[in-house]
Motif scaffolding. Structure first.
Motif, mmCIF file in Angstrom:
data_model
loop_
_atom_site.group_PDB
_atom_site.id
_atom_site.type_symbol
_atom_site.label_atom_id
_atom_site.label_comp_id
_atom_site.label_asym_id
_atom_site.label_seq_id
_atom_site.Cartn_x
_atom_site.Cartn_y
_atom_site.Cartn_z
ATOM 1 N N ARG A 25 -6.409 2.199 -3.798
ATOM 2 C CA ARG A 25 -5.636 1.977 -2.577
ATOM 3 C C ARG A 25 -6.594 1.649 -1.448
ATOM 4 O O ARG A 25 -7.755 2.022 -1.481
ATOM 5 N N ASN A 26 -6.066 0.963 -0.461
ATOM 6 C CA ASN A 26 -6.859 0.596 0.711
ATOM 7 C C ASN A 26 -6.376 1.398 1.916
ATOM 8 O O ASN A 26 -5.189 1.675 2.045
ATOM 9 N N ILE B 137 -6.831 -3.412 5.666
ATOM 10 C CA ILE B 137 -5.878 -4.419 5.202
ATOM 11 C C ILE B 137 -5.876 -5.614 6.140
ATOM 12 O O ILE B 137 -5.666 -5.468 7.335
ATOM 13 N N GLU C 194 0.843 -1.205 0.000
ATOM 14 C CA GLU C 194 0.000 0.000 0.000
ATOM 15 C C GLU C 194 0.871 1.246 0.000
ATOM 16 O O GLU C 194 0.562 2.229 -0.665
ATOM 17 N N LYS D 261 2.143 1.764 -3.495
ATOM 18 C CA LYS D 261 1.120 2.413 -4.326
ATOM 19 C C LYS D 261 1.122 3.921 -4.100
ATOM 20 O O LYS D 261 1.049 4.706 -5.046
ATOM 21 N N TYR E 10 -5.327 1.645 5.724
ATOM 22 C CA TYR E 10 -4.594 0.666 6.534
ATOM 23 C C TYR E 10 -5.522 -0.185 7.394
ATOM 24 O O TYR E 10 -5.250 -1.348 7.641
#
Length: 193
Positions: free
Chosen positions: A186-187, A192, A135, A138, A189
């Motif tokens: 994107r995720n 995740i 991440e 990214k 945090y």
């Protein structure tokens, strides 16, 4: 007499909701003494212990968080927070490996931490940390300020090839394709696992 309570919060591993939670709790008559990733300390002179717990739980649930119920869950949350904080100051160059860093920071045997993490999150600490790093990759690609070699160096990969393989395995496309697509996903945090 002011009643102080400490709560550990599950999945609060990024700072985007701290302000909202503080505001919502204070609107309910609960003073937030401190709120950091995963940990909340509140005080109230108007509410009973039960009322404080109810109000905190209500605010956290409305923001998709939960109160940690056990010491094991609390340790898992601490592991997540430590790993995320490692990625806030780049370049990432640990003097010890991740397992030793976690073990010494939390004063716990790594085998215990690893077992608890795997049991609670259905993944290993290593796989979780790799996902966090990807991440971050990214994010760095989207900034368009760094070469892939710079990114590999900043995240302490042994080589650009190692990073490239992990990126493709997790994201499903090469770093070049990701950079060129402009449809960046994107995720957060806390999403995740």
């Amino acid at each position: 007499m002011d009643l102080q309570r400490e709560f550990w919060i599950k999945n609060m591993v990024c700072s985007r909701c701290l302000k909202v939670i503080t505001q919502e709790l204070e609107e309910m008559g609960i003073t937030v003494l401190s709120l950091e990733l995963g940990k909340l300390l509140v005080e109230s002179s108007k509410n009973t212990n039960t009322e404080v717990t109810y109000k905190v739980t209500k605010v956290l649930h409305s923001n998709d968080f939960e109160i940690v119920q056990s010491e094991g869950e609390m340790l898992v949350e601490k592991v997540k927070i430590i790993l995320i904080q490692l990625l806030t100051q780049l370049p990432l160059h640990l003097k010890t490996n991740t397992s030793e860093h976690l073990s010494s920071t939390l004063n716990r045997d790594y085998k215990i931490l690893s077992r608890l993490f795997s049991k609670n999150e259905n993944t290993t600490i290593e796989k979780y940390f790799i996902k966090l790093k990807i991440e971050k990759v990214k994010e760095l690609i989207q900034l368009k300020q760094y070469s892939f070699s710079d990114v590999a160096y900043m995240l302490d990969y042994s080589s650009i090839n190692h990073l490239s393989r992990q990126f493709k395995e997790i994201v499903g496309m090469s770093m070049s394709d990701y950079k060129n697509t402009e449809k960046w996903k994107r995720n957060f945090y806390d999403e995740i696992i």
